[in-house]
Design an enzyme around this catalytic site. Sequence first.
Site, PDB file in Angstrom:
ATOM      1  N   LYS A 223       0.824  -1.211   0.000  1.00  0.00           N
ATOM      2  CA  LYS A 223       0.000   0.000   0.000  1.00  0.00           C
ATOM      3  C   LYS A 223       0.857   1.261   0.000  1.00  0.00           C
ATOM      4  O   LYS A 223       0.679   2.156  -0.832  1.00  0.00           O
ATOM      5  CB  LYS A 223      -0.927  -0.008   1.223  1.00  0.00           C
ATOM      6  CG  LYS A 223      -2.014  -1.069   1.195  1.00  0.00           C
ATOM      7  CD  LYS A 223      -2.927  -0.902   2.405  1.00  0.00           C
ATOM      8  CE  LYS A 223      -4.043  -1.947   2.403  1.00  0.00           C
ATOM      9  NZ  LYS A 223      -3.529  -3.317   2.638  1.00  0.00           N
ATOM     10  N   ASP A 243       9.249  -6.616  -5.324  1.00  0.00           N
ATOM     11  CA  ASP A 243       8.329  -7.204  -4.352  1.00  0.00           C
ATOM     12  C   ASP A 243       7.991  -8.598  -4.864  1.00  0.00           C
ATOM     13  O   ASP A 243       7.423  -8.738  -5.943  1.00  0.00           O
ATOM     14  CB  ASP A 243       7.045  -6.368  -4.215  1.00  0.00           C
ATOM     15  CG  ASP A 243       6.178  -6.801  -3.047  1.00  0.00           C
ATOM     16  OD1 ASP A 243       6.004  -8.024  -2.876  1.00  0.00           O
ATOM     17  OD2 ASP A 243       5.663  -5.939  -2.324  1.00  0.00           O
ATOM     18  N   VAL A 302      11.128   4.513   5.632  1.00  0.00           N
ATOM     19  CA  VAL A 302       9.970   4.832   6.473  1.00  0.00           C
ATOM     20  C   VAL A 302       9.207   3.541   6.799  1.00  0.00           C
ATOM     21  O   VAL A 302       8.031   3.586   7.123  1.00  0.00           O
ATOM     22  CB  VAL A 302       9.026   5.853   5.790  1.00  0.00           C
ATOM     23  CG1 VAL A 302       9.691   7.194   5.640  1.00  0.00           C
ATOM     24  CG2 VAL A 302       8.540   5.331   4.443  1.00  0.00           C
ATOM     25  N   ALA A 303       9.912   2.399   6.724  1.00  0.00           N
ATOM     26  CA  ALA A 303       9.267   1.099   6.944  1.00  0.00           C
ATOM     27  C   ALA A 303       9.536   0.601   8.357  1.00  0.00           C
ATOM     28  O   ALA A 303       8.816   0.923   9.298  1.00  0.00           O
ATOM     29  CB  ALA A 303       9.751   0.101   5.903  1.00  0.00           C
ATOM     30  N   ARG A 304      10.600  -0.183   8.523  1.00  0.00           N
ATOM     31  CA  ARG A 304      10.998  -0.723   9.817  1.00  0.00           C
ATOM     32  C   ARG A 304      12.514  -0.591   9.938  1.00  0.00           C
ATOM     33  O   ARG A 304      13.253  -0.914   9.014  1.00  0.00           O
ATOM     34  CB  ARG A 304      10.591  -2.196   9.955  1.00  0.00           C
ATOM     35  CG  ARG A 304       9.084  -2.420  10.075  1.00  0.00           C
ATOM     36  CD  ARG A 304       8.558  -1.933  11.427  1.00  0.00           C
ATOM     37  NE  ARG A 304       7.145  -2.222  11.610  1.00  0.00           N
ATOM     38  CZ  ARG A 304       6.168  -1.365  11.341  1.00  0.00           C
ATOM     39  NH1 ARG A 304       6.467  -0.175  10.818  1.00  0.00           N
ATOM     40  NH2 ARG A 304       4.912  -1.686  11.570  1.00  0.00           N
ATOM     41  N   ASP A 328      13.348   7.466   9.090  1.00  0.00           N
ATOM     42  CA  ASP A 328      12.264   7.747  10.031  1.00  0.00           C
ATOM     43  C   ASP A 328      12.134   6.657  11.083  1.00  0.00           C
ATOM     44  O   ASP A 328      11.430   6.839  12.069  1.00  0.00           O
ATOM     45  CB  ASP A 328      10.936   7.885   9.273  1.00  0.00           C
ATOM     46  CG  ASP A 328       9.782   8.299  10.169  1.00  0.00           C
ATOM     47  OD1 ASP A 328       9.941   9.284  10.919  1.00  0.00           O
ATOM     48  OD2 ASP A 328       8.735   7.626  10.137  1.00  0.00           O
ATOM     49  N   GLU A 333      14.226   2.225  19.161  1.00  0.00           N
ATOM     50  CA  GLU A 333      13.583   3.549  19.197  1.00  0.00           C
ATOM     51  C   GLU A 333      13.211   3.933  20.625  1.00  0.00           C
ATOM     52  O   GLU A 333      12.551   3.151  21.313  1.00  0.00           O
ATOM     53  CB  GLU A 333      12.343   3.543  18.299  1.00  0.00           C
ATOM     54  CG  GLU A 333      12.689   3.343  16.821  1.00  0.00           C
ATOM     55  CD  GLU A 333      11.470   3.434  15.904  1.00  0.00           C
ATOM     56  OE1 GLU A 333      10.338   3.578  16.415  1.00  0.00           O
ATOM     57  OE2 GLU A 333      11.646   3.388  14.679  1.00  0.00           O
ATOM     58  N   HIS A 352      10.137   8.712  13.850  1.00  0.00           N
ATOM     59  CA  HIS A 352       9.021   7.818  13.493  1.00  0.00           C
ATOM     60  C   HIS A 352       7.724   8.618  13.313  1.00  0.00           C
ATOM     61  O   HIS A 352       6.719   8.384  13.984  1.00  0.00           O
ATOM     62  CB  HIS A 352       8.834   6.735  14.570  1.00  0.00           C
ATOM     63  CG  HIS A 352       8.188   5.483  14.017  1.00  0.00           C
ATOM     64  ND1 HIS A 352       8.491   4.235  14.487  1.00  0.00           N
ATOM     65  CD2 HIS A 352       7.263   5.298  13.030  1.00  0.00           C
ATOM     66  CE1 HIS A 352       7.775   3.332  13.825  1.00  0.00           C
ATOM     67  NE2 HIS A 352       7.027   3.955  12.936  1.00  0.00           N
ATOM     68  N   LEU A 353       7.763   9.519  12.343  1.00  0.00           N
ATOM     69  CA  LEU A 353       6.634  10.414  12.089  1.00  0.00           C
ATOM     70  C   LEU A 353       5.780   9.986  10.905  1.00  0.00           C
ATOM     71  O   LEU A 353       4.897  10.728  10.481  1.00  0.00           O
ATOM     72  CB  LEU A 353       7.153  11.840  11.831  1.00  0.00           C
ATOM     73  CG  LEU A 353       7.908  12.517  12.976  1.00  0.00           C
ATOM     74  CD1 LEU A 353       8.367  13.909  12.542  1.00  0.00           C
ATOM     75  CD2 LEU A 353       7.042  12.602  14.218  1.00  0.00           C
TER      76      LEU A 353
END
Length: 616
Positions: A223, A243, A302-304, A328, A333, A352-353
């Site tokens: 997504k 993917d 911005v995933a993990r 991010d 964390e 982590h925004l």
Amino acid sequence: MVAVAAKALLRPSATSPEISPLLPLSSSSSASCLSFRSSRSRIPFLGVRLADSANPKIPALGIRRGLRIEAAARPTILVAEKLGEAGLALLREFANVDCSYNLSPEELCAKISLCDALIVRSGTKVTREVFEASNGRLKVVGRAGVGIDNVDLQAATESGCLVVNAPTANTVAAAEHGIALLAAMARNVAQADASMKAGKWQRNKYVGVSLVGKTLAVMGFGKVGSEVARRAKGLGMHVIAHDPYAPADRARAVGVELVSFDEAISTADILSLHMPLTPTTAKIFNDETFAKVKKGVRIINVARGGVIDEDALVRALDNGTVAQAALDVFTVEPPPKDSKLLMHENVIATPHLGASTVEAQEGVAVEIAEAVIGALKGELAATAVNAPMVPAEVLSELSPYVILAEKLGRLAVQLVAGGSGIKGVKVVYTSARDPDDLDTRVLRAMVTKGIIEPISSVFINIVNADYTAKQRGLRISEERIFLDSSPEIPLDSVQIHLSHVESKFASALSDAGDITVEGRVKDGIPHLTLVGSFSVDASLEGNVILCRNVDQPGNIGRVGRILGEQNVNISFMSVGRTAPRKQAIMAIGVDEEPDKETLKKIGEIPAIEEFVFLKL
């Protein structure tokens, strides 16, 4: 993990409702539900387990001891972390809402026995102790967000508690944040801002790069990844993606070409990471990967955080292999204040925004509120992440076949090569039973689980299997072949066909060109019995090495010696061949995972034509 609860003993007591057989789900709809019938009404159930009123230790399709379901009764929902007002308003229309934030574990356990549902974000740990303290009252746990690392799913399932999440509301926010980091990194926005605030004017130092014409590799075309791709195309970038699951036609519709992992990392000017953190993807960006990237590549994550080996990234930044990174998320964390990665001059970072917009937070609140309310009403939850209850007699009979179905799916997907994606899956059941006497919903769900879970963060069960497959463009069909034998055994075999895909192990291709694997249950143990057109007999436990070789003396000894020298223990070995001295398939079970050098030595044996290592 078998996504059905082994402790769901559906045994009625003298005061329990009359039980009728479970109604089959429609194969054409994912919005059906399991049900039972009482003398008064038909009540759907999912993961909300109701216990025998005569014996509180025996779960059954009755009412938990001490609880009564009345028309005027309002459930109690505990909201343990801040939730948007729109979501709270929905909850208050349906239930009594207790907003108690920053509870200690002891305070949460003290409150939970008075609650029917619990809503948390990522900061509250919903442990086994919480479920035990609920004394069976807790029916639903809602996670306002995607990840459910803070919820003990096994304990929830054992307690008959449904766990739901909110996976879609923050998609656009995360994609937008990825694009924001992309632009900020390319134009050195963060560094220039810090320089200005330090009283400096350094125009020559912060010369950036243009995005137009650059190749962006989206690593994970789900997504968020697909939304990033759409926006990057609008910036004039050439977008490719990797993917293993994304259908090629869905990628083409966005104007994106699906490529292999190695092609993506070696040709991209910028890598944007959107893959889940799984055992397969943990630290997938390491020294070995960075050695293959295009010199001066830029990375956005911005995933993990765990998908990047952070020490390796620091080394790549220091030697210029990676020009810049925009992060991010981090392995730990918040990251340590003295983190070399965080302090690196070519790194920009945010705390982590990805989902932190006003709109996303309200969207998550509404999505989780609707999911929790629906679950309390007994409706089907498409975002359920653990298993609903299954009748004990069905579970008992199918349990070895449930394990077989998942492991065959897990094995089949590891045989797929290339970036074309899986277009279709056919599951063939051979049985002596009439179709009405063989409910394959759990088996189909477990095939889906085996195919999707190894490279995804999605948890698959009978509730969400068809929904998740449809969302990922995975078309699953079923075929039943009647076998003239005793119907006492529910299934003779399960066969999985993956169509229109390339295989990293050519021998797994059938005459029709499909990746084909077949299994049977022998003495209660799942066995692999067919790979492509080769018959084998391999227990589906631990890890397996499949080798295609010329059938000649000494092969077994050579492979065994190589593994033995590296202290890799062999649990079994099986050979299937077309004819003496022709081609053969050797299946070798190993307790440990051989290192790359050991596997390379096996591949160098002259008689071995190809091999593949599979984790089961």
